[in-house]
Scaffold this motif. Sequence first.
Motif, short mmCIF file in Angstrom:
data_model
loop_
_atom_site.label_atom_id
_atom_site.label_comp_id
_atom_site.label_asym_id
_atom_site.label_seq_id
_atom_site.Cartn_x
_atom_site.Cartn_y
_atom_site.Cartn_z
N ASP A 179 0.83 -1.21 0.00
CA ASP A 179 0.00 0.00 0.00
C ASP A 179 0.86 1.25 0.00
O ASP A 179 0.50 2.26 -0.61
N VAL A 180 1.99 1.20 0.69
CA VAL A 180 2.92 2.33 0.69
C VAL A 180 3.49 2.54 -0.71
O VAL A 180 3.53 3.66 -1.23
N LYS A 181 3.92 1.46 -1.36
CA LYS A 181 4.50 1.57 -2.70
C LYS A 181 3.48 2.11 -3.70
O LYS A 181 3.81 2.92 -4.57
N LEU A 182 2.24 1.67 -3.58
CA LEU A 182 1.22 2.15 -4.50
C LEU A 182 0.88 3.61 -4.21
O LEU A 182 0.63 4.39 -5.14
N GLY A 229 -0.16 -1.92 -14.91
CA GLY A 229 -0.42 -1.70 -13.51
C GLY A 229 0.82 -1.74 -12.65
O GLY A 229 1.76 -2.50 -12.90
N TYR A 230 0.83 -0.90 -11.61
CA TYR A 230 1.98 -0.84 -10.73
C TYR A 230 1.99 -1.98 -9.72
O TYR A 230 3.07 -2.39 -9.27
N ALA A 231 0.83 -2.49 -9.33
CA ALA A 231 0.83 -3.70 -8.52
C ALA A 231 1.48 -4.84 -9.30
O ALA A 231 2.25 -5.63 -8.75
N VAL A 232 1.19 -4.91 -10.60
CA VAL A 232 1.81 -5.91 -11.46
C VAL A 232 3.32 -5.69 -11.53
O VAL A 232 4.12 -6.63 -11.42
N ARG A 233 3.71 -4.44 -11.71
CA ARG A 233 5.14 -4.12 -11.79
C ARG A 233 5.88 -4.59 -10.54
O ARG A 233 6.97 -5.20 -10.64
N PHE A 234 5.32 -4.33 -9.37
CA PHE A 234 5.98 -4.72 -8.13
C PHE A 234 5.89 -6.22 -7.88
O PHE A 234 6.76 -6.81 -7.24
N ALA A 235 4.82 -6.85 -8.39
CA ALA A 235 4.66 -8.29 -8.22
C ALA A 235 5.61 -9.06 -9.15
O ALA A 235 6.02 -10.18 -8.83
N LYS A 236 5.94 -8.48 -10.28
CA LYS A 236 6.82 -9.17 -11.21
C LYS A 236 8.21 -9.40 -10.61
O LYS A 236 8.89 -10.37 -10.97
N VAL A 237 8.63 -8.52 -9.72
CA VAL A 237 9.93 -8.72 -9.08
C VAL A 237 9.91 -10.01 -8.27
O VAL A 237 10.85 -10.82 -8.32
N ALA A 238 8.83 -10.24 -7.51
CA ALA A 238 8.71 -11.48 -6.74
C ALA A 238 8.60 -12.69 -7.65
O ALA A 238 9.23 -13.73 -7.39
N ALA A 239 7.83 -12.56 -8.72
CA ALA A 239 7.65 -13.69 -9.64
C ALA A 239 8.97 -14.06 -10.33
O ALA A 239 9.28 -15.25 -10.50
N ARG A 240 9.76 -13.06 -10.71
CA ARG A 240 11.03 -13.30 -11.39
C ARG A 240 12.04 -13.99 -10.47
O ARG A 240 12.82 -14.85 -10.92
N PHE A 241 12.03 -13.60 -9.22
CA PHE A 241 13.07 -14.06 -8.30
C PHE A 241 12.48 -14.94 -7.21
O PHE A 241 12.83 -14.83 -6.04
N ARG A 242 11.60 -15.85 -7.62
CA ARG A 242 10.95 -16.75 -6.69
C ARG A 242 11.99 -17.65 -5.99
O ARG A 242 11.90 -17.87 -4.77
N LYS A 243 12.96 -18.15 -6.73
CA LYS A 243 13.96 -19.03 -6.13
C LYS A 243 14.76 -18.30 -5.05
O LYS A 243 15.06 -18.86 -3.99
#
Length: 292
Positions: free
Chosen positions: A172-175, A238-252
Amino acid sequence: MKILSIGAHQDDNEFRVGGMAYKWVKAGHEVRFLSMCNGCGGHHIMTPEETTARRAKESAAVAEYLGITYDVWSDVDDCTLMADLPTRMRLIRYIREFNPDLIISHRTNDYHADHRAAAQLVQDASYILTVPHTCPDVPHMLDMPVILYNVDNFKNPPFQADLVFDMDDVIDVKLHISHLNGSQVYEWLPYNANSGMSQGMTGRYGVPTDEKERFEWLKGMNITAETTDEEIMAATHGYAVRFAKVAARFRKELIARYGEERGSKVRYAEAFQICEYGRQPYEQLVKELFSF
């Protein structure tokens, strides 16, 4: 501890390290953002002078919300930043005066000339921060700061996620700090990308005019615990998508840090690469800076 995030433009710091900045302030650390350009080029309707003034207000709002100091080099226009000797000396003095333990900035293989110049300036200044006879008017640093690169998508060479952290508790802060950069997220960037027009959305350049709808548009898709990494990586808005992609990319990397149970469930993340030019962070320093 003191943390300095150096971006070429206002919003570069917010998008990439806004969540961590909030956590650092709450943990008692001192955080400063520097924008090396004044923002004058970031609009298609307002004059450069109007754009600079509006972006300064947006950055002030971000600073107040996060509890940080936000400096802007108001005499450097967008798209004119150069990695030249005078600017290097200016940056050396600026960094020494703040004396940070940690510096965060761009990588040098970025798409934007200002981003590349900012990254080069940080690299060029790094060792000289400890050299007494260069810029002797400002005392040299006794300890080399750790230097990190912000996450990006460029592949030559690819970003290396040395440090990846869970941002679910501060999404929520990032958004919100994205929302505070309204001239960018609702006006200039959608215009520049022609965002939303093919989706039949209303308003100028595809951005809804209603305040609530506009913020939902900013977020993009509704990401839940059931949303897969594949769905996130396939999303384009979307910016939620943008921030979520970091987690998805670096799941390992998230699983390696937090364990399978937590790491596999993290929705949002911030990631950093360790720069070889700075002090190499030993385990105790990482604990102090990233104890959360």
